[in-house]
Design a protein around this motif. Structure first.
Motif, PDB file in Angstrom:
ATOM      1  N   SER A   2       0.849  -1.195   0.000  1.00 17.36           N
ATOM      2  CA  SER A   2       0.000   0.000   0.000  1.00 17.36           C
ATOM      3  C   SER A   2       0.884   1.244   0.000  1.00 17.36           C
ATOM      4  O   SER A   2       1.761   1.386   0.860  1.00 17.36           O
ATOM      5  N   GLN A   3       0.659   2.139  -0.942  1.00 14.04           N
ATOM      6  CA  GLN A   3       1.487   3.349  -1.049  1.00 14.04           C
ATOM      7  C   GLN A   3       1.371   4.257   0.171  1.00 14.04           C
ATOM      8  O   GLN A   3       2.268   5.041   0.437  1.00 14.04           O
ATOM      9  N   GLU A   4       0.303   4.132   0.942  1.00 17.55           N
ATOM     10  CA  GLU A   4       0.190   4.966   2.143  1.00 17.55           C
ATOM     11  C   GLU A   4       1.221   4.557   3.200  1.00 17.55           C
ATOM     12  O   GLU A   4       1.491   5.302   4.120  1.00 17.55           O
ATOM     13  N   ASP A   5       1.811   3.385   3.048  1.00 19.01           N
ATOM     14  CA  ASP A   5       2.853   2.930   3.980  1.00 19.01           C
ATOM     15  C   ASP A   5       4.267   3.272   3.509  1.00 19.01           C
ATOM     16  O   ASP A   5       5.242   2.958   4.184  1.00 19.01           O
ATOM     17  N   TYR A   6       4.388   3.921   2.366  1.00 18.79           N
ATOM     18  CA  TYR A   6       5.682   4.164   1.738  1.00 18.79           C
ATOM     19  C   TYR A   6       6.669   4.866   2.674  1.00 18.79           C
ATOM     20  O   TYR A   6       7.838   4.530   2.717  1.00 18.79           O
ATOM     21  N   TYR A   7       6.206   5.846   3.438  1.00 20.44           N
ATOM     22  CA  TYR A   7       7.107   6.635   4.280  1.00 20.44           C
ATOM     23  C   TYR A   7       7.153   6.157   5.730  1.00 20.44           C
ATOM     24  O   TYR A   7       7.698   6.845   6.584  1.00 20.44           O
ATOM     25  N   THR A   8       6.628   4.993   5.996  1.00 23.38           N
ATOM     26  CA  THR A   8       6.697   4.463   7.355  1.00 23.38           C
ATOM     27  C   THR A   8       8.120   3.981   7.646  1.00 23.38           C
ATOM     28  O   THR A   8       8.921   3.748   6.736  1.00 23.38           O
ATOM     29  N   GLU A   9       8.417   3.863   8.924  1.00 18.77           N
ATOM     30  CA  GLU A   9       9.788   3.585   9.374  1.00 18.77           C
ATOM     31  C   GLU A   9      10.405   2.329   8.751  1.00 18.77           C
ATOM     32  O   GLU A   9      11.535   2.356   8.273  1.00 18.77           O
ATOM     33  N   GLY A  10       9.698   1.239   8.793  1.00 25.46           N
ATOM     34  CA  GLY A  10      10.256  -0.016   8.291  1.00 25.46           C
ATOM     35  C   GLY A  10      10.520   0.003   6.803  1.00 25.46           C
ATOM     36  O   GLY A  10      11.553  -0.497   6.338  1.00 25.46           O
ATOM     37  N   TRP A  11       9.607   0.577   6.048  1.00 27.69           N
ATOM     38  CA  TRP A  11       9.801   0.631   4.594  1.00 27.69           C
ATOM     39  C   TRP A  11      10.911   1.595   4.228  1.00 27.69           C
ATOM     40  O   TRP A  11      11.668   1.346   3.282  1.00 27.69           O
ATOM     41  N   ARG A  12      11.064   2.672   4.972  1.00 26.91           N
ATOM     42  CA  ARG A  12      12.208   3.576   4.724  1.00 26.91           C
ATOM     43  C   ARG A  12      13.517   2.849   5.009  1.00 26.91           C
ATOM     44  O   ARG A  12      14.485   2.984   4.261  1.00 26.91           O
ATOM     45  N   ALA A  13      13.530   2.082   6.086  1.00 23.92           N
ATOM     46  CA  ALA A  13      14.746   1.329   6.430  1.00 23.92           C
ATOM     47  C   ALA A  13      15.085   0.319   5.336  1.00 23.92           C
ATOM     48  O   ALA A  13      16.264   0.170   4.967  1.00 23.92           O
ATOM     49  N   ALA A  71      13.815  -4.681   9.917  1.00 24.36           N
ATOM     50  CA  ALA A  71      12.716  -3.977   9.234  1.00 24.36           C
ATOM     51  C   ALA A  71      11.614  -4.956   8.835  1.00 24.36           C
ATOM     52  O   ALA A  71      10.421  -4.622   8.902  1.00 24.36           O
ATOM     53  N   GLN A  72      11.979  -6.155   8.446  1.00 21.97           N
ATOM     54  CA  GLN A  72      10.964  -7.146   8.086  1.00 21.97           C
ATOM     55  C   GLN A  72      10.191  -7.620   9.315  1.00 21.97           C
ATOM     56  O   GLN A  72       8.995  -7.893   9.235  1.00 21.97           O
ATOM     57  N   HIS A  73      10.869  -7.670  10.482  1.00 22.72           N
ATOM     58  CA  HIS A  73      10.156  -7.954  11.726  1.00 22.72           C
ATOM     59  C   HIS A  73       9.145  -6.841  12.008  1.00 22.72           C
ATOM     60  O   HIS A  73       8.025  -7.108  12.448  1.00 22.72           O
ATOM     61  N   TRP A  74       9.552  -5.619  11.745  1.00 21.44           N
ATOM     62  CA  TRP A  74       8.663  -4.469  11.920  1.00 21.44           C
ATOM     63  C   TRP A  74       7.412  -4.633  11.058  1.00 21.44           C
ATOM     64  O   TRP A  74       6.300  -4.390  11.527  1.00 21.44           O
ATOM     65  N   ILE A  75       7.607  -5.041   9.802  1.00 19.36           N
ATOM     66  CA  ILE A  75       6.466  -5.223   8.890  1.00 19.36           C
ATOM     67  C   ILE A  75       5.514  -6.278   9.451  1.00 19.36           C
ATOM     68  O   ILE A  75       4.293  -6.077   9.480  1.00 19.36           O
ATOM     69  N   GLU A  76       6.060  -7.388   9.910  1.00 19.47           N
ATOM     70  CA  GLU A  76       5.225  -8.461  10.467  1.00 19.47           C
ATOM     71  C   GLU A  76       4.472  -7.987  11.712  1.00 19.47           C
ATOM     72  O   GLU A  76       3.279  -8.264  11.871  1.00 19.47           O
ATOM     73  N   TYR A  77       5.181  -7.285  12.588  1.00 18.82           N
ATOM     74  CA  TYR A  77       4.573  -6.769  13.814  1.00 18.82           C
ATOM     75  C   TYR A  77       3.468  -5.774  13.464  1.00 18.82           C
ATOM     76  O   TYR A  77       2.365  -5.827  14.010  1.00 18.82           O
ATOM     77  N   ARG A  78       3.741  -4.900  12.525  1.00 22.05           N
ATOM     78  CA  ARG A  78       2.772  -3.887  12.107  1.00 22.05           C
ATOM     79  C   ARG A  78       1.531  -4.552  11.497  1.00 22.05           C
ATOM     80  O   ARG A  78       0.401  -4.164  11.789  1.00 22.05           O
ATOM     81  N   GLU A  79       1.751  -5.544  10.667  1.00 16.87           N
ATOM     82  CA  GLU A  79       0.619  -6.267  10.066  1.00 16.87           C
ATOM     83  C   GLU A  79      -0.220  -6.973  11.120  1.00 16.87           C
ATOM     84  O   GLU A  79      -1.448  -7.025  11.012  1.00 16.87           O
ATOM     85  N   SER A  80       0.436  -7.510  12.151  1.00 17.79           N
ATOM     86  CA  SER A  80      -0.322  -8.175  13.216  1.00 17.79           C
ATOM     87  C   SER A  80      -1.131  -7.163  14.027  1.00 17.79           C
ATOM     88  O   SER A  80      -2.203  -7.495  14.543  1.00 17.79           O
ATOM     89  N   ILE A  81      -0.655  -5.945  14.128  1.00 16.54           N
ATOM     90  CA  ILE A  81      -1.406  -4.887  14.811  1.00 16.54           C
ATOM     91  C   ILE A  81      -2.612  -4.475  13.977  1.00 16.54           C
ATOM     92  O   ILE A  81      -3.735  -4.376  14.480  1.00 16.54           O
ATOM     93  N   LEU A  82      -2.387  -4.240  12.704  1.00 15.45           N
ATOM     94  CA  LEU A  82      -3.447  -3.716  11.832  1.00 15.45           C
ATOM     95  C   LEU A  82      -4.439  -4.791  11.386  1.00 15.45           C
ATOM     96  O   LEU A  82      -5.599  -4.487  11.108  1.00 15.45           O
ATOM     97  N   GLN A  83      -3.994  -6.017  11.264  1.00 17.88           N
ATOM     98  CA  GLN A  83      -4.837  -7.142  10.847  1.00 17.88           C
ATOM     99  C   GLN A  83      -5.673  -6.810   9.608  1.00 17.88           C
ATOM    100  O   GLN A  83      -6.872  -7.053   9.552  1.00 17.88           O
ATOM    101  N   LEU A 137      11.594  -1.208  16.354  1.00 13.86           N
ATOM    102  CA  LEU A 137      12.490  -1.185  15.195  1.00 13.86           C
ATOM    103  C   LEU A 137      13.740  -0.375  15.498  1.00 13.86           C
ATOM    104  O   LEU A 137      14.852  -0.816  15.229  1.00 13.86           O
ATOM    105  N   TRP A 138      13.567   0.804  16.059  1.00 11.73           N
ATOM    106  CA  TRP A 138      14.723   1.654  16.370  1.00 11.73           C
ATOM    107  C   TRP A 138      15.670   0.956  17.339  1.00 11.73           C
ATOM    108  O   TRP A 138      16.891   1.027  17.181  1.00 11.73           O
ATOM    109  N   LEU A 139      15.098   0.269  18.345  1.00 13.68           N
ATOM    110  CA  LEU A 139      15.935  -0.465  19.302  1.00 13.68           C
ATOM    111  C   LEU A 139      16.725  -1.575  18.601  1.00 13.68           C
ATOM    112  O   LEU A 139      17.919  -1.747  18.854  1.00 13.68           O
ATOM    113  N   GLU A 140      16.045  -2.315  17.746  1.00  9.26           N
ATOM    114  CA  GLU A 140      16.728  -3.393  17.023  1.00  9.26           C
ATOM    115  C   GLU A 140      17.832  -2.837  16.135  1.00  9.26           C
ATOM    116  O   GLU A 140      18.927  -3.402  16.068  1.00  9.26           O
TER     117      GLU A 140
END
Length: 180
Positions: free
Chosen positions: A35-46, A105-117, A136-139
């Motif tokens: 989804s292009q609305e996620d383009y500038y999110t932290e994990g995708w930028r990383a 960053a891929q862990h971030w994507i998985e975590y984010r997807e589990s939040i948003l469902q 993500l920042w901590l990792e």
């Protein structure tokens, strides 16, 4: 003449094979969200930065300038192999560091997807998404040169590889700084 050039050649070949493998994984990682609305999110930028960093390693020319040594062909070959060894191990180190950042960053994507469902981000998700970003920042902060170096050294030793002349972390860091 110390008779170790065969070991040096084998070591360089191992390191280059490792680098090739990690570069494959870096190149295969996604950089654009579904989804292009996620383009500038932290994990995708990383992930996009990792792809850029991986390409930069490939685009950086090898430093093959080796001073002429005294002692004949074997000593000159030793000096050249040591220079190639440093170049290869520094590239592998940087590649591994990039790869570990991609994994975070891929862990971030998985975590984010589990939040948003499958839902769009809303006010009800903000605290969890902020925690996801913080994780993500901590990792990413934990992926230091020292940790990457130690993990690669341990892996090499566990595989029984000849590491007697592997460059120090400081030498690798100098190589990286000289390429910027």
């Amino acid at each position: 003449m110390d008779g170790l050039n065969d070991f040096r050649r084998a070591r360089v070949a191992e390191i280059l094979a490792d680098f090739t493998n990690v570069q494959y994984y870096i190149a295969a990682s996604p950089v654009d969200p579904p989804s292009q609305e996620d383009y500038y999110t932290e994990g995708w930028r990383a992930l996009r930065q990792c792809a850029i960093d991986g390409q930069n390693i490939l685009n950086t020319g090898a430093d093959t300038a080796v001073p002429v040594t005294k002692g004949g062909h074997e000593e000159q070959s030793k000096a050249e192999l040591q220079q190639v060894h440093l170049d290869a191990i520094a590239r592998r180190h940087q590649g591994q560091k990039i790869y570990l950042r991609q994994v975070a960053a891929q862990h971030w994507i998985e975590y984010r997807e589990s939040i948003l469902q499958g839902n769009r981000p809303g006010a009800e998700h903000q605290d969890q998404l902020r925690a996801c970003d913080q994780q993500l920042w901590l990792e990413l902060e934990q992926i230091t040169d020292e940790i990457v170096y130690a993990e690669l050294q341990l892996a090499d030793q566990q595989m029984g590889r000849w590491t007697d002349e592997d460059p120090s972390l400081r030498a690798i860091q100098r190589w990286v700084r000289s390429r910027r």
